[in-house]
Design a protein around this motif. Structure first.
Motif, mmCIF file in Angstrom:
data_model
loop_
_atom_site.group_PDB
_atom_site.id
_atom_site.type_symbol
_atom_site.label_atom_id
_atom_site.label_comp_id
_atom_site.label_asym_id
_atom_site.label_seq_id
_atom_site.Cartn_x
_atom_site.Cartn_y
_atom_site.Cartn_z
ATOM 1 N N MET A 6 0.843 -1.204 0.000
ATOM 2 C CA MET A 6 0.000 0.000 0.000
ATOM 3 C C MET A 6 0.874 1.248 0.000
ATOM 4 O O MET A 6 0.607 2.198 -0.745
ATOM 5 N N LEU A 7 1.900 1.249 0.829
ATOM 6 C CA LEU A 7 2.805 2.385 0.891
ATOM 7 C C LEU A 7 3.539 2.560 -0.443
ATOM 8 O O LEU A 7 3.679 3.676 -0.943
ATOM 9 N N TRP A 8 3.953 1.469 -1.034
ATOM 10 C CA TRP A 8 4.635 1.505 -2.331
ATOM 11 C C TRP A 8 3.718 2.109 -3.398
ATOM 12 O O TRP A 8 4.129 2.970 -4.175
ATOM 13 N N ALA A 9 2.461 1.652 -3.436
ATOM 14 C CA ALA A 9 1.515 2.179 -4.424
ATOM 15 C C ALA A 9 1.230 3.664 -4.174
ATOM 16 O O ALA A 9 1.081 4.442 -5.117
ATOM 17 N N TYR A 10 1.171 4.054 -2.918
ATOM 18 C CA TYR A 10 0.916 5.446 -2.577
ATOM 19 C C TYR A 10 2.068 6.340 -3.045
ATOM 20 O O TYR A 10 1.853 7.399 -3.640
ATOM 21 N N LEU A 66 -5.474 -7.242 4.182
ATOM 22 C CA LEU A 66 -4.466 -7.890 5.029
ATOM 23 C C LEU A 66 -4.169 -7.077 6.279
ATOM 24 O O LEU A 66 -3.972 -7.640 7.360
ATOM 25 N N VAL A 67 -4.135 -5.768 6.143
ATOM 26 C CA VAL A 67 -3.904 -4.925 7.316
ATOM 27 C C VAL A 67 -5.046 -5.115 8.319
ATOM 28 O O VAL A 67 -4.808 -5.289 9.519
ATOM 29 N N GLY A 68 -6.271 -5.121 7.836
ATOM 30 C CA GLY A 68 -7.424 -5.329 8.718
ATOM 31 C C GLY A 68 -7.418 -6.701 9.356
ATOM 32 O O GLY A 68 -7.675 -6.845 10.555
ATOM 33 N N LEU A 106 -6.262 4.642 -1.009
ATOM 34 C CA LEU A 106 -5.685 3.489 -0.330
ATOM 35 C C LEU A 106 -6.733 2.455 0.084
ATOM 36 O O LEU A 106 -6.420 1.279 0.211
ATOM 37 N N LEU A 107 -7.970 2.880 0.297
ATOM 38 C CA LEU A 107 -9.003 1.930 0.711
ATOM 39 C C LEU A 107 -9.399 0.977 -0.404
ATOM 40 O O LEU A 107 -10.061 -0.025 -0.152
ATOM 41 N N GLU A 108 -8.990 1.254 -1.630
ATOM 42 C CA GLU A 108 -9.275 0.359 -2.736
ATOM 43 C C GLU A 108 -8.127 -0.609 -3.013
ATOM 44 O O GLU A 108 -8.242 -1.486 -3.857
#
Length: 119
Positions: free
Chosen positions: A71-75, A95-97, A87-89
């Motif tokens: 997620m951080l990489w994509a951001y 996995l974080v949840g 990020l919610l998509e």
């Protein structure tokens, strides 16, 4: 030779054995459970349970990180390219949840185990 249960840990063992292979209870010359040996066995069981639960909490944190890093990489890539990043998509949110929920359950189990041990 018959199989009998250890009076401390209830493990099946040989009637000829002088010491329980699981808890170390000595059957030599006494039929009563020594309170010191029972307390030592209970402490050992508690330590093993806490160790297992701590390892499960590390697994839960790892699951969360496996989702958070992509997620951080994509951001970061989205910011560099000027894209609108939601990020919610991203698939990593699941996995974080999941890791967070597992971590909460494991921590609750540790608290309950400690409370039951002190009784």
């Amino acid at each position: 030779m018959a199989l009998v249960k250890c009076p401390v840990c209830r493990t099946r063992m040989s009637s000829l054995a002088k010491v329980c292979p699981k808890c170390g209870f000595s059957h030599e010359g006494e039929q009563e459970i020594d309170e010191e040996q029972a307390a030592l066995y209970k402490k050992r069981q508690f330590g093993q349970r806490i160790y297992l639960l701590k390892m499960l909490s590390y697994v839960a944190m790892s699951i969360a990180m496996i989702g958070a890093i992509p997620m951080l990489w994509a951001y970061i890539k989205g910011l560099e390219q000027g894209d609108n990043v939601v990020l919610l998509e991203h698939w990593g949110v699941n996995l974080v949840g999941l890791g967070f929920v597992i971590y909460l359950f494991v921590r609750a189990a540790i608290i309950i185990a400690r409370k039951n041990y002190r009784k």
